[in-house]
Design an enzyme around this catalytic site. Structure first.
Site, PDB file in Angstrom:
ATOM      1  N   LYS A  35       0.847  -1.183   0.000  1.00 47.02           N
ATOM      2  CA  LYS A  35       0.000   0.000   0.000  1.00 47.02           C
ATOM      3  C   LYS A  35       0.884   1.235   0.000  1.00 47.02           C
ATOM      4  O   LYS A  35       1.935   1.269   0.638  1.00 47.02           O
ATOM      5  CB  LYS A  35      -0.908   0.002   1.232  1.00 47.02           C
ATOM      6  CG  LYS A  35      -1.964   1.088   1.212  1.00 47.02           C
ATOM      7  CD  LYS A  35      -2.955   0.925   2.342  1.00 47.02           C
ATOM      8  CE  LYS A  35      -4.052   1.986   2.272  1.00 47.02           C
ATOM      9  NZ  LYS A  35      -5.048   1.819   3.366  1.00 47.02           N
ATOM     10  N   ARG A  83       3.742   9.414  17.090  1.00 46.53           N
ATOM     11  CA  ARG A  83       4.436   8.145  16.951  1.00 46.53           C
ATOM     12  C   ARG A  83       3.906   7.313  15.778  1.00 46.53           C
ATOM     13  O   ARG A  83       4.610   6.431  15.283  1.00 46.53           O
ATOM     14  CB  ARG A  83       4.304   7.346  18.243  1.00 46.53           C
ATOM     15  CG  ARG A  83       5.095   7.933  19.397  1.00 46.53           C
ATOM     16  CD  ARG A  83       6.582   7.709  19.232  1.00 46.53           C
ATOM     17  NE  ARG A  83       7.362   8.536  20.157  1.00 46.53           N
ATOM     18  CZ  ARG A  83       8.672   8.573  20.193  1.00 46.53           C
ATOM     19  NH1 ARG A  83       9.382   7.834  19.359  1.00 46.53           N
ATOM     20  NH2 ARG A  83       9.308   9.354  21.044  1.00 46.53           N
ATOM     21  N   HIS A 125       8.128  -0.853  16.912  1.00 44.58           N
ATOM     22  CA  HIS A 125       9.133  -0.661  17.957  1.00 44.58           C
ATOM     23  C   HIS A 125       8.727   0.357  19.010  1.00 44.58           C
ATOM     24  O   HIS A 125       9.269   0.364  20.119  1.00 44.58           O
ATOM     25  CB  HIS A 125      10.479  -0.256  17.330  1.00 44.58           C
ATOM     26  CG  HIS A 125      10.528   1.179  16.891  1.00 44.58           C
ATOM     27  ND1 HIS A 125       9.847   1.657  15.792  1.00 44.58           N
ATOM     28  CD2 HIS A 125      11.185   2.250  17.417  1.00 44.58           C
ATOM     29  CE1 HIS A 125      10.076   2.946  15.666  1.00 44.58           C
ATOM     30  NE2 HIS A 125      10.880   3.340  16.634  1.00 44.58           N
ATOM     31  N   ASP A 126       7.774   1.234  18.707  1.00 42.87           N
ATOM     32  CA  ASP A 126       7.349   2.270  19.654  1.00 42.87           C
ATOM     33  C   ASP A 126       5.936   2.053  20.177  1.00 42.87           C
ATOM     34  O   ASP A 126       5.333   2.978  20.729  1.00 42.87           O
ATOM     35  CB  ASP A 126       7.439   3.656  19.002  1.00 42.87           C
ATOM     36  CG  ASP A 126       8.839   4.240  19.082  1.00 42.87           C
ATOM     37  OD1 ASP A 126       9.652   3.705  19.852  1.00 42.87           O
ATOM     38  OD2 ASP A 126       9.124   5.219  18.365  1.00 42.87           O
ATOM     39  N   HIS A 129       5.171   3.155  23.974  1.00 46.51           N
ATOM     40  CA  HIS A 129       5.301   4.512  24.511  1.00 46.51           C
ATOM     41  C   HIS A 129       4.009   4.940  25.190  1.00 46.51           C
ATOM     42  O   HIS A 129       2.910   4.720  24.682  1.00 46.51           O
ATOM     43  CB  HIS A 129       5.638   5.503  23.401  1.00 46.51           C
ATOM     44  CG  HIS A 129       7.109   5.688  23.204  1.00 46.51           C
ATOM     45  ND1 HIS A 129       7.925   6.204  24.190  1.00 46.51           N
ATOM     46  CD2 HIS A 129       7.920   5.423  22.153  1.00 46.51           C
ATOM     47  CE1 HIS A 129       9.173   6.256  23.745  1.00 46.51           C
ATOM     48  NE2 HIS A 129       9.203   5.778  22.512  1.00 46.51           N
ATOM     49  N   HIS A 134       8.561  10.093  25.731  1.00 45.69           N
ATOM     50  CA  HIS A 134       9.636   9.930  26.713  1.00 45.69           C
ATOM     51  C   HIS A 134       9.384  10.717  27.991  1.00 45.69           C
ATOM     52  O   HIS A 134       9.999  10.407  29.015  1.00 45.69           O
ATOM     53  CB  HIS A 134      10.971  10.349  26.100  1.00 45.69           C
ATOM     54  CG  HIS A 134      11.481   9.383  25.083  1.00 45.69           C
ATOM     55  ND1 HIS A 134      11.829   8.094  25.402  1.00 45.69           N
ATOM     56  CD2 HIS A 134      11.702   9.513  23.753  1.00 45.69           C
ATOM     57  CE1 HIS A 134      12.237   7.461  24.319  1.00 45.69           C
ATOM     58  NE2 HIS A 134      12.171   8.299  23.301  1.00 45.69           N
ATOM     59  N   HIS A 152      10.093   1.212  27.584  1.00 42.99           N
ATOM     60  CA  HIS A 152       8.993   1.140  26.621  1.00 42.99           C
ATOM     61  C   HIS A 152       9.171  -0.013  25.636  1.00 42.99           C
ATOM     62  O   HIS A 152       8.199  -0.451  25.022  1.00 42.99           O
ATOM     63  CB  HIS A 152       8.853   2.480  25.880  1.00 42.99           C
ATOM     64  CG  HIS A 152       9.882   2.699  24.813  1.00 42.99           C
ATOM     65  ND1 HIS A 152      11.101   3.277  25.055  1.00 42.99           N
ATOM     66  CD2 HIS A 152       9.867   2.409  23.491  1.00 42.99           C
ATOM     67  CE1 HIS A 152      11.796   3.349  23.942  1.00 42.99           C
ATOM     68  NE2 HIS A 152      11.078   2.822  22.967  1.00 42.99           N
ATOM     69  N   HIS A 327      14.875  22.017  26.102  1.00 38.86           N
ATOM     70  CA  HIS A 327      14.415  23.404  26.238  1.00 38.86           C
ATOM     71  C   HIS A 327      13.820  23.609  27.632  1.00 38.86           C
ATOM     72  O   HIS A 327      13.036  22.797  28.124  1.00 38.86           O
ATOM     73  CB  HIS A 327      13.362  23.699  25.162  1.00 38.86           C
ATOM     74  CG  HIS A 327      13.100  25.145  24.949  1.00 38.86           C
ATOM     75  ND1 HIS A 327      12.369  25.911  25.826  1.00 38.86           N
ATOM     76  CD2 HIS A 327      13.494  25.991  23.949  1.00 38.86           C
ATOM     77  CE1 HIS A 327      12.304  27.158  25.375  1.00 38.86           C
ATOM     78  NE2 HIS A 327      12.980  27.236  24.241  1.00 38.86           N
TER      79      HIS A 327
END
Length: 381
Positions: A35, A83, A125-126, A129, A134, A152, A327
């Site tokens: 696809k 994600r 792989h994520d 989460h 994070h 995770h 930040h």
């Protein structure tokens, strides 16, 4: 003119046969076609059919609501990537990288199932989460002393098991040649190294194809497609420039034997020298048998002229941390969100949920609660 009733029956029989053939094609050959997704970073990418079936599950669609950059969205107005899109990009690059290695080095014996496993690993792989990525596992669960052992990757493996079971994907995986051993290999690819697996998880390996573990989650030198994607994606979302070229780097990648156990051994040096002296891109012997007592393995190496490109890779990582990830305003925002989670914990049992999620074996009800948990967190913020 009246039609003969036998001709009518013959016509409808042919029509019925054609419909059956079309249905058969839809459920067999056509279903194997990839696809096309229009990705803002990589353009039009092809995702395998089995990966599309994984995408079309509630466990995976949950990633649409998991912010990749956490509290940075409150500082940078364009930092709204999630994600879901990142996972698609990593899956695409993982498949591309594995295919390039097979094309350049057919002697490695990379099979279609190997490539599918790497592609699926990049896609899922994520999965583990939590909300705000994070921020949740690195700040809330650890800095606030809420189950600091949580990783995770372990949650991703648990949700992947739930995804296969609840959506009955085992027959589809079998259709593409992915057996139980291959599913276990996909879980290993998520961890990246046997040193990263939790207690109770059995590491089986993939024979001498150790280099496959360096594509999605490289624990040897941190050069993997996960970073290739999120560096480019985050830079675009944050309005930062990036000069690193992952496609060029993958073209100049070769698999070679590397022995890191003895610094006096010249294998690792010879690997780079072979790449440097290679004009056609064909390295020296990669099929060298592993000697007894040797701790060497096949690893992905890069041409010496890619040194500056690799420098730009890690310079981009430094710039992202310096200008965005750390930040001070984003850190303050995330601290306030974490405080809200602390206050909500006695009512929605956050800590208990994550402790059970990383248990072995993982309870299906716990995974299901985790999958739908993000919607509750959105209402809190």
């Amino acid at each position: 003119m009246k039609l003969n009733k036998y001709k009518c029956l013959h016509f409808f029989f042919l029509l019925y046969s054609i419909i059956k053939i079309i249905r058969h094609l839809v459920h067999s050959s056509i279903v194997t076609m990839p696809k096309i997704f229009n990705d803002p970073i990589h353009g039009h990418i092809e995702i395998s059919d089995i990966c599309v079936k994984i995408i079309d599950t509630p466990q995976f669609h949950r990633l649409r609501d998991v912010a990749q950059l956490g509290g940075l969205y409150y500082v940078f107005s364009g930092a709204s990537c999630n994600r879901f899109e990142h996972s698609l990009g990593v899956s695409h690059l993982a498949k591309l990288f594995a295919e390039k290695l097979r094309t350049n080095q057919p002697e490695l014996g990379i099979t279609d199932v190997d490539i599918l496993c790497v592609e699926i690993a990049g896609l899922i792989h994520d999965l583990g989460h939590g909300p705000f990525s994070h921020m949740f596992d690195m700040k809330f669960l650890k800095y606030f002393n809420k189950y600091p052992e949580f990783e995770h990757e372990t949650a991703s493996v648990g949700i992947f098991e739930l995804l296969i079971e609840e959506n009955n994907l085992t027959p589809h995986l079998r259709h593409y040649g992915i057996q139980d051993a291959d599913v276990h290999f996909i879980k290993e690819l998520i961890y990246g190294s046997k040193d990263e697996v939790p207690a109770g998880f059995q590491w089986k390996g993939r024979g001498e194809k150790t280099f496959l573990y360096h594509i999605v989650a490289n624990k040897v030198n941190s050069i993997d497609v996960d970073k290739f994607d999120y560096f480019a994606r985050d830079c675009k979302a944050l309005g930062m420039s990036i000069s690193f070229d992952c496609h060029r780097l993958m073209k100049f990648a070769r698999v070679m034997w590397v022995n890191r156990a003895d610094s006096g051994d010249s294998d690792s040096y010879n690997a780079s020298q072979s790449s440097q002296n290679s004009v056609t891109g064909t390295p020296t012997r990669t099929d060298r048998p592993k000697s007894s007592g040797s701790s060497g393995q096949l690893e992905i190496c890069f041409h010496i002229k890619e040194a500056w490109n690799l420098f730009e890779l890690f310079h981009t990582r430094y710039a992202l941390h310096k200008r965005a990830y750390q930040h001070k305003v984003s850190a303050a925002v995330e601290s306030m969100i974490c405080e809200a989670f602390v206050l909500a914990d006695p009512y929605i049992f956050l800590v208990r949920l994550f402790i059970n999620l990383t248990a072995s074996p993982v309870d299906a009800a716990v995974c299901a609660a985790f999958v739908h948990f993000d919607y509750l967190c959105l209402t809190l913020t």
